[in-house]
Design a protein around this motif. Structure first.
Motif, PDB file in Angstrom:
ATOM      1  N   LYS A 265       0.810  -1.219   0.000  1.00  0.00           N
ATOM      2  CA  LYS A 265       0.000   0.000   0.000  1.00  0.00           C
ATOM      3  C   LYS A 265       0.844   1.271   0.000  1.00  0.00           C
ATOM      4  N   ASN A 266       1.920   1.284   0.786  1.00  0.00           N
ATOM      5  CA  ASN A 266       2.742   2.486   0.924  1.00  0.00           C
ATOM      6  C   ASN A 266       4.217   2.107   0.907  1.00  0.00           C
ATOM      7  N   ILE A 267       5.021   2.883   0.177  1.00  0.00           N
ATOM      8  CA  ILE A 267       6.466   2.682   0.136  1.00  0.00           C
ATOM      9  C   ILE A 267       7.138   3.939   0.670  1.00  0.00           C
ATOM     10  N   ILE A 268       7.888   3.777   1.753  1.00  0.00           N
ATOM     11  CA  ILE A 268       8.568   4.904   2.399  1.00  0.00           C
ATOM     12  C   ILE A 268      10.073   4.725   2.232  1.00  0.00           C
ATOM     13  N   VAL A 269      10.693   5.663   1.563  1.00  0.00           N
ATOM     14  CA  VAL A 269      12.126   5.635   1.311  1.00  0.00           C
ATOM     15  C   VAL A 269      12.822   6.487   2.370  1.00  0.00           C
ATOM     16  N   VAL A 270      13.687   5.872   3.156  1.00  0.00           N
ATOM     17  CA  VAL A 270      14.457   6.603   4.168  1.00  0.00           C
ATOM     18  C   VAL A 270      15.824   6.890   3.566  1.00  0.00           C
ATOM     19  N   SER A 271      16.116   8.170   3.400  1.00  0.00           N
ATOM     20  CA  SER A 271      17.253   8.566   2.576  1.00  0.00           C
ATOM     21  C   SER A 271      18.096   9.635   3.268  1.00  0.00           C
ATOM     22  N   ALA A 272      19.380   9.653   2.933  1.00  0.00           N
ATOM     23  CA  ALA A 272      20.299  10.702   3.394  1.00  0.00           C
ATOM     24  C   ALA A 272      21.404  10.827   2.358  1.00  0.00           C
ATOM     25  N   ALA A 273      21.815  12.035   2.081  1.00  0.00           N
ATOM     26  CA  ALA A 273      22.917  12.233   1.140  1.00  0.00           C
ATOM     27  C   ALA A 273      24.262  12.000   1.803  1.00  0.00           C
ATOM     28  N   LYS A 274      24.259  11.900   3.125  1.00  0.00           N
ATOM     29  CA  LYS A 274      25.505  11.749   3.889  1.00  0.00           C
ATOM     30  C   LYS A 274      25.439  10.494   4.743  1.00  0.00           C
ATOM     31  N   GLY A 275      26.529   9.725   4.789  1.00  0.00           N
ATOM     32  CA  GLY A 275      26.594   8.572   5.669  1.00  0.00           C
ATOM     33  C   GLY A 275      26.843   8.991   7.110  1.00  0.00           C
ATOM     34  N   GLY A 276      26.492   8.118   8.050  1.00  0.00           N
ATOM     35  CA  GLY A 276      26.798   8.372   9.450  1.00  0.00           C
ATOM     36  C   GLY A 276      25.807   9.234  10.196  1.00  0.00           C
ATOM     37  N   VAL A 277      24.629   9.479   9.597  1.00  0.00           N
ATOM     38  CA  VAL A 277      23.633  10.308  10.282  1.00  0.00           C
ATOM     39  C   VAL A 277      22.560   9.466  10.983  1.00  0.00           C
ATOM     40  N   GLY A 278      22.700   8.144  10.929  1.00  0.00           N
ATOM     41  CA  GLY A 278      21.746   7.280  11.621  1.00  0.00           C
ATOM     42  C   GLY A 278      20.557   6.872  10.785  1.00  0.00           C
ATOM     43  N   LYS A 279      20.699   6.919   9.476  1.00  0.00           N
ATOM     44  CA  LYS A 279      19.588   6.611   8.573  1.00  0.00           C
ATOM     45  C   LYS A 279      19.060   5.186   8.760  1.00  0.00           C
TER      46      LYS A 279
END
Length: 255
Positions: free
Chosen positions: A5-19
């Motif tokens: 039903k829903n697709i949530i993309v958890v994204s960050a342009a930088k590594g190490g931020v706890g994504k």
């Protein structure tokens, strides 16, 4: 994918931020509300979800259709390259090959009926992000950053990239936003308070949640923030985040 039903993309342009930690705990928070949840570890070069789920050294099997059968722990389905190759093995692939396997995990995993599929993206704005934007035009992005100035510079790149490929951004999660003192129980914004608000306002984005910096996250072992009595404020953080995302998905018209 038609049964998701829903697709949530958890994204960050930088590594190490706890994504990856944010993606994992968001999945737990949604499961706490009795939703059917899956998580795809899209980080081909540095997968973390297997460890977070306590599934290191576990391997997926395939079914008669050739699809991967995802592993299940904590009531959540998960798929990762760590379930396919040796966990100690470095993945030395060029971008197109990594994108191809990402697409394979996404489309050739037997996800079943899900209310939410969380995709833990690799850091950056490269091939895999472009592959996802072509395959999943209706996905919704949650951006993760920390309050420091250097992280803000990378957050800006992520905002511009997702807007350029026309994938909707639900909002921003500020990780490690403050520290709660054991003695006074007050919030201390050690990197500054509301540092991301100006950037969010400029791009008409919402700060979904400010998450606490806590040593509990790295010392949970087989527990999680919803079972550890000392992590109540973290559980509150993530319940708030999940509720805000649910509300936005149910009320906003996505163009």
């Amino acid at each position: 994918m038609k049964n998701i039903k829903n697709i949530i993309v958890v994204s960050a342009a930088k590594g190490g931020v706890g994504k990856s930690t944010v993606a994992f705990n968001l999945a737990l928070a949604l499961k706490q509300q009795n939703y059917q949840v899956g998580i795809l570890d899209g980080d081909i070069y540095g997968p973390n979800q297997a460890k977070l789920f306590g599934l290191n050294n576990k391997k997926v099997s395939t079914i008669s259709t050739g699809k991967f059968l995802p592993l299940i722990n904590k009531g959540i389905l998960s798929m990762s390259i760590a379930y396919v190759v040796n966990n100690q093995q470095a993945i030395i692939w060029r971008g197109p090959m990594a994108s191809k396997f990402f697409k394979q995990m996404l489309l050739q995993t037997e996800w079943g009926n899900l209310d939410y599929l969380i995709i833990d993206m690799p850091p950056g704005t490269g091939d895999i992000q472009l592959s996802l934007s072509r395959e999943l035009t209706m996905a919704q992005v949650v951006l993760v950053s920390t309050p420091q100035e250097l992280s803000q510079d990378d957050l800006l790149k992520a905002i511009v990239m997702w807007q350029k490929v026309q994938i909707n951004i639900l909002g921003i999660v500020v990780n490690m936003a403050y520290y709660i003192c054991d003695n006074c129980e007050k919030k201390h914004y050690i990197f500054g308070e509301n540092n991301l608000k100006q950037l969010a306002d400029k791009y008409h984005l919402t700060i979904l949640e400010n998450l606490a910096l806590s040593e509990i996250i790295s010392n949970l072992n087989n527990e999680n923030i919803f079972t550890n009595i000392n992590a109540k404020y973290l559980a509150t953080n993530y319940n708030n985040l999940a509720n805000k995302i649910i509300h936005k998905l149910n009320t906003e018209v996505i163009i």
